[in-house]
Motif scaffolding. Structure first.
Motif, PDB file in Angstrom:
ATOM      1  N   HIS A   1      53.312  55.967  52.759  1.00  0.00           N
ATOM      2  CA  HIS A   1      52.479  55.686  53.932  1.00  0.00           C
ATOM      3  C   HIS A   1      52.518  54.182  54.235  1.00  0.00           C
ATOM      4  CE1 HIS A   1      48.589  55.920  56.302  1.00  0.00           C
ATOM      5  NE2 HIS A   1      48.525  54.678  55.871  1.00  0.00           N
ATOM      6  N   GLU A   2      52.367  53.370  53.210  1.00  0.00           N
ATOM      7  CA  GLU A   2      52.396  51.920  53.431  1.00  0.00           C
ATOM      8  C   GLU A   2      53.772  51.484  53.928  1.00  0.00           C
ATOM      9  OE1 GLU A   2      49.774  50.472  53.649  1.00  0.00           O
ATOM     10  OE2 GLU A   2      48.470  51.824  52.539  1.00  0.00           O
TER      11      GLU A   2
ATOM     12  N   VAL B   1      47.544  45.826  57.704  1.00  0.00           N
ATOM     13  CA  VAL B   1      47.136  47.186  58.002  1.00  0.00           C
ATOM     14  C   VAL B   1      46.457  47.752  56.775  1.00  0.00           C
ATOM     15  CG1 VAL B   1      47.916  49.449  58.675  1.00  0.00           C
ATOM     16  CG2 VAL B   1      49.129  47.436  59.481  1.00  0.00           C
TER      17      VAL B   1
ATOM     18  N   GLU C   1      47.993  55.431  61.572  1.00  0.00           N
ATOM     19  CA  GLU C   1      47.708  55.955  60.239  1.00  0.00           C
ATOM     20  C   GLU C   1      48.305  57.351  60.063  1.00  0.00           C
ATOM     21  OE1 GLU C   1      46.713  54.196  57.904  1.00  0.00           O
ATOM     22  OE2 GLU C   1      46.025  52.455  59.042  1.00  0.00           O
TER      23      GLU C   1
ATOM     24  N   HIS D   1      53.993  52.045  57.515  1.00  0.00           N
ATOM     25  CA  HIS D   1      53.449  50.984  58.375  1.00  0.00           C
ATOM     26  C   HIS D   1      54.501  49.897  58.627  1.00  0.00           C
ATOM     27  CE1 HIS D   1      49.470  52.503  58.793  1.00  0.00           C
ATOM     28  NE2 HIS D   1      49.106  52.344  57.535  1.00  0.00           N
TER      29      HIS D   1
ATOM     30  N   HIS E   1      39.152  53.561  57.435  1.00  0.00           N
ATOM     31  CA  HIS E   1      39.354  54.774  58.222  1.00  0.00           C
ATOM     32  C   HIS E   1      39.443  55.963  57.297  1.00  0.00           C
ATOM     33  CE1 HIS E   1      43.632  54.725  57.048  1.00  0.00           C
ATOM     34  NE2 HIS E   1      43.456  53.429  57.081  1.00  0.00           N
TER      35      HIS E   1
HETATM   36 ZN   LIG Z   1      47.535  53.085  56.585  1.00  0.00          ZN
END
Ligand SMILES: [Zn+2]
Lengths: 229, 764
Positions: free
Chosen positions: B268-269, A59, B311, B272, B288
């Motif tokens: 944030h990572e 990702v 995201e 995921h 993005h």
């Molecule tokens: Zn991300």
């Protein structure tokens, strides 16, 4: 407004540019080839990016800004009094019609776009500004008036990996000698869009950093090109 | 809020080694040898526990292996206390929370720079970055050194080299610590080294992990971060369970953190990672931005909405987790605020006030803003909802939702009471259409239905909202009507639909639009908020004047269900009035002054279900509103108004109106008439009424059940007469009256404003 768009469209067509190419999926006409729809664009405007090996489940983390700044230089060693570099900047274009692009551009409401060079020195893990050179202010609704110039094409491969950014405008700038005050420091080329009524309210900003070393009257820059997006 | 480290570790000490010579748990520790230059250049060698068991065994009998000088050994407890901190780029120290600490016994050899560190005990630093452990059965003396890791066994920062060594920082060595002694250690690491930077990264990761553990009640799957990450961005690899964090200074030269201090990015990572664990991600990856429509950019709607959801959720997750531990994090710059601060950004990105609101369901920034507002407690213009941590977590992470559209439908089903409340934000951030507006609000009437229009929105130039339903609600927010699919952005209710709205038991109605985007995959429907209340039309805003010269006034109206009528009524005379309805419909009357204040009302004081008001006030103009008592049915009624005099002894209810007595003398007064009732009986079903007056008289005989207009024809239910008895005297002949019905009788001068006097009313 309608008329302006019409003119811009004509202008763009005559330049042989292709709209929309965020991620370059709809390929192009206007002078390119099937392999490389942008073959007609001068190489100096094109910044190839290192592409990592594709992993299907990786990702991408970083949210990008949608604007890009870059510089390029034919050499890395300069006389301090003649550090001249080419700067490139632009914003991410998505749509293939000018009207939509204009309406949806994050920059459509910005009254100015200012260009700066600012100098910094490292202080611990941070840095501190040591000098500033104002380059110019683009007045008016910049994105409207300079629509064709301000677009950057973000080219992706089939895995949506960004492979290249192509600019459409550049500024050749001689960085004033007095900005090079440190034995090691960096210059930041910046685009800034201040608010109409409040100069300190920066609505958008991006920059690319030029790391340098000063050896007597020579300025040695670390990289001969760099892109930030 | 207490961080539940106990979830992760049953106790601060999971194993102890030394004289007992048994290694209880070693696999969780660093399985390889690590090297680092510390101690003034000496090579410190860490011996992995599984590779030193023989050495340890050898110590079981307290043989001194220090190799230094021979000491006599004793067995007992040694107490180790530590205070750990990390120092941020601003020079501010923060406790190093939750990290794994291994207390080593350092074996050194004479004249050799090589040390071997033997793990003795492991613990986890508390929320103040402190730990205290007792080394039981220690074979003293020991050379105590604490090894502080950038994480714990669940989340840890490793070097990005091929062997993925775990980062650690050693404390100073306390040599020859004797049994019974207490050792006090400190570790304080700044950001000038990658070790220090890794420690800060660990703090962000542990915060994220702890929040997940709090929300789910269990420890999430383990993950590690590699630093400095390779490549050009930070990311998460699912197959390797690896978070990659670049080593990079802030690019903006302005007010943003370096990469290792970008908690928002690091968390944030980690988000995921959790998305994969929870099955709420189906992401194509790729470049993005916050401010773009990912569906447009990718040219693929499904990919775009999945990308933007994964995201945005990861971003908001990090900010919410920081907020949860806000008390611990409040003095760390860029942490625990509403900004997403990335080393890579050019400016702080405020998810509370996302500047670009046009990207809708495939806009990362727009989704962030909506999610944050659902979570947070701020009462903002478009946001009255505060889900809080757990509810927010539950609604965003359950049932494998992978797009904003799936999320909002889940939200609607769990929180039906918030369907419209979240609508203001959905409109603001372009997922939903704009609020419906009525184009012809001035013209709507019972027979002219409203025309609504709205702007489609949807956030995408390529996949905009293109299908709609219009929903009409009553005053209380209950749904009255939902139209079929509308493929344009304007709609006029059909007469049937409009009637349905009109009959609803509510004076006002509101409307919202439900938007769908049907191209490619179907998304939506996104509800707008409800528009402002709109008053249902009165059929006619009738105006009439009750003149001094009038004897009797009536108006006959048919109302559709739900309709009402306002008579703007001006009285020329200042006398009392009787305002009543006739007919079989169940009607009610409300009298308002011209400022809208209710002056009087009545439901059933008239004949049957009719309303009757004696208005003993003297304003010039009032609004007489009449409607059917049951809004769901229509009906016809007659409104009748007469000027009367108070001293005429009129009761307030219809049944108490004066019966008149045959031949009795009465008087009339200026600007007024006299009213009576007459009840038909078996013996008085056919009657003749005549007036004998000293003025030109006038007579009305009204059947209260009828909405027929008054007529000079005696065969009609409601009749009037002027000179039927000759000599300017009135007379009415009625046959076949209904026994038991109370008829309404009006007697007055031809012109009440100029005539008055005495009269008698004769019945035969
Ligand atoms: Zn991300």
């Amino acid at each position: 407004m309608k008329k302006l768009i019409g003119i811009m469209l004509t202008l763009l067509m005559s330049l042989g540019f292709v709209f929309c190419m965020a991620c370059g999926q709809n390929g192009g006409t206007g002078g390119g080839t099937a392999d490389d729809p942008y073959a007609h664009i001068p190489a100096e405007y094109r910044f190839k990016l290192p592409v990592e090996e594709y992993e299907p489940d990786r990702v991408c983390g970083d949210t990008s800004t949608g604007e890009a700044c870059a510089y390029r230089s034919s050499k890395t060693e300069f006389d301090k009094n003649d550090v001249t570099l080419s700067f490139y900047f632009g914003t991410y274009f998505v749509y293939d019609d000018a009207q939509t692009q204009l309406e949806r551009s994050p920059f459509r409401d910005y009254p100015f776009l200012d260009l700066y060079c600012k100098a910094y020195k490292p202080v611990g893990t941070l840095f501190e500004q040591t000098g500033e050179h104002f380059i110019k202010r683009n007045n008016g609704r910049y994105i409207s008036e300079h629509y064709d110039k301000y677009k950057a094409i973000f080219v992706c491969n089939s895995h949506w990996q960004l492979t290249e950014i192509i600019f459409n405008t550049k500024e050749v700038i001689k960085i004033p000698a007095e900005l090079f005050t440190e034995s090691e420091g960096f210059i930041s080329f910046q685009i800034r869009a201040p608010h109409l009524l409040d100069e300190n309210n920066i609505q958008t900003f991006n920059s690319v950093i030029i790391n340098y070393r000063l050896e007597e009257d020579k300025v040695i820059i670390q990289d001969d090109m760099k892109i930030q997006y | 809020m207490k961080i539940k480290r106990s979830l992760l570790f049953l106790s601060g000490i999971i194993f102890f080694l030394c004289c007992v010579g048994i290694i209880i748990s070693v696999t969780s520790l660093d399985g390889t040898r690590s090297y680092a230059q510390t101690d003034a250049g000496a090579t410190v060698q860490t011996v992995a526990p599984d590779k030193i068991s023989s050495v340890k065994s050898a110590k079981a009998d307290c043989v001194d292996l220090s190799g230094a000088e021979s000491q006599s050994s004793t067995v007992g407890s040694i107490f180790v206390h530590g205070a750990l901190s990390w120092i941020d780029d601003d020079g501010i120290a923060h406790p190093l929370r939750g990290v794994k600490v291994i207390i080593n016994n350092r074996e050194s050899y004479n004249n050799s720079p090589v040390y071997i560190d033997h793990p003795v005990v492991m613990c986890i630093a508390d929320d103040n970055g402190k730990f205290s452990v007792e080394i039981d059965n220690a074979c003293g003396p020991l050379n105590i050194v604490a090894r502080v890791y950038a994480g714990d066994d669940n989340v840890i920062v490793k070097r990005s080299n091929s062997t993925k060594d775990e980062y650690f920082v050693n404390s100073d060595v306390h040599e020859n610590v004797m049994v019974g002694e207490h050792v006090y250690l400190t570790v304080s690491e700044n950001m000038n080294s990658e070790e220090g930077q890794a420690l800060q990264i660990s703090q962000a990761l542990l915060t994220a992990r702890d929040f997940v553990a709090e929300m789910t009640g269990s420890q999430p799957a383990s993950v590690y971060a590699s630093y400095p990450g390779l490549g050009s961005n930070c990311n998460y690899s699912r197959s390797r369970r690896e978070i990659s964090i670049l080593k990079m200074n802030a690019i903006s030269t302005g007010n943003l953190p370096n990469s290792y201090a970008s908690w928002d990015v690091i968390m944030h990572e980690y988000g995921h990672h959790i998305e994969y664990e929870l099955g709420i991600i189906e992401s194509v990856g790729g470049t993005h931005c916050f401010d773009e429509n990912d569906a447009d950019v990718l040219g693929n709607k499904l990919n775009g909405i999945q990308l933007s959801w994964s995201e945005a959720w990861a971003t908001v997750f990090g900010l919410v987790a920081q907020n949860y531990y806000g008390n611990y994090l409040k003095d760390i710059r860029y942490v625990n605020d509403t900004y997403y601060d990335s080393y890579k950004f050019s400016k702080r990105y405020d998810i509370e006030n996302v500047a670009q609101r046009i990207y809708g369901e495939a806009g990362e920034g727009c989704i962030c803003a909506v999610l944050w507002d659902l979570f947070d407690g701020g009462v903002e213009k478009n946001d009255t909802i505060e889900l809080g941590y757990q509810a927010f977590w539950n609604v965003t992470t359950s049932n494998g939702i992978k797009t904003f559209s799936e999320f909002i439908n889940q939200f609607y089903s769990l929180y039906p009471e918030y369907v419209n409340a979240v609508g203001a934000n959905l409109t603001y951030y372009s997922m939903a259409s704009t609020l419906p507006e009525i184009n012809n609000v001035k013209d709507i009437s019972i027979s002219t239905a409203p025309t609504f229009s709205w702007v489609a929105q949807g956030g995408s130039a390529r996949f905009p909202n293109d299908r709609f339903n219009l929903v009409i609600y009553d005053d209380s927010g209950s749904e009255i009507l939902r139209t079929g699919d509308i493929n344009t952005t304007a709609y006029t209710l059909t007469q049937n639909e409009w009637n349905k709205v009109l009959i609803a038991n509510s004076q006002c109605f509101t409307a919202s639009v439900v938007s769908y985007s049907t191209k490619s995959v179907l998304t939506g429907g996104y509800y707008t908020d409800r528009c402002e209340k709109i008053y249902k039309p009165t059929q006619i805003n009738k105006s009439w004047t009750i003149k001094k010269t009038d004897r009797y006034n009536e108006d006959i109206i048919s109302l559709s269900a739900g309709q009402f009528i306002d008579y703007r009524t001006t009285f020329e005379a200042g006398e009392q009035k009787i305002i009543q309805t006739f007919g079989v419909a169940d009607t009610c009357i409300f009298v308002y002054d011209t400022d809208g204040r209710l002056m009087s009302y009545d439901y059933n004081s008239g004949y049957g279900a009719n309303a009757y008001i004696f208005l003993d006030i003297n304003p010039k103009t009032v609004i007489v509103r009449v409607r059917l008592e049951n809004n769901r049915i229509g009906g016809t009624f007659k409104l009748a108004i007469v000027n009367v005099r108070e001293d005429y002894d009129i009761g307030c209810e219809y049944g108490n109106l004066n019966y008149f007595y045959d031949g009795e003398q009465y008087s009339t007064y200026k600007d007024c008439v006299n009213v009576y009732t007459f009840v038909a009986t078996e013996y008085r079903r056919n009657i003749t009424l005549t007036v004998d007056a000293d003025f030109d008289s006038y007579l009305y005989f009204i059947d209260p059940r009828s909405t027929d207009s008054i007529s000079s024809d005696y065969n009609r239910p409601c009749v009037f007469n002027d000179d039927g008895a000759g000599n300017l005297q009135a007379k009415i002949v009625k046959k076949n009256l209904t026994v038991g019905v109370t008829y309404f009788v009006v007697v007055g001068p031809y012109n009440p404003s100029t005539q008055s006097g005495h009269f008698s009313l004769n019945i035969s």
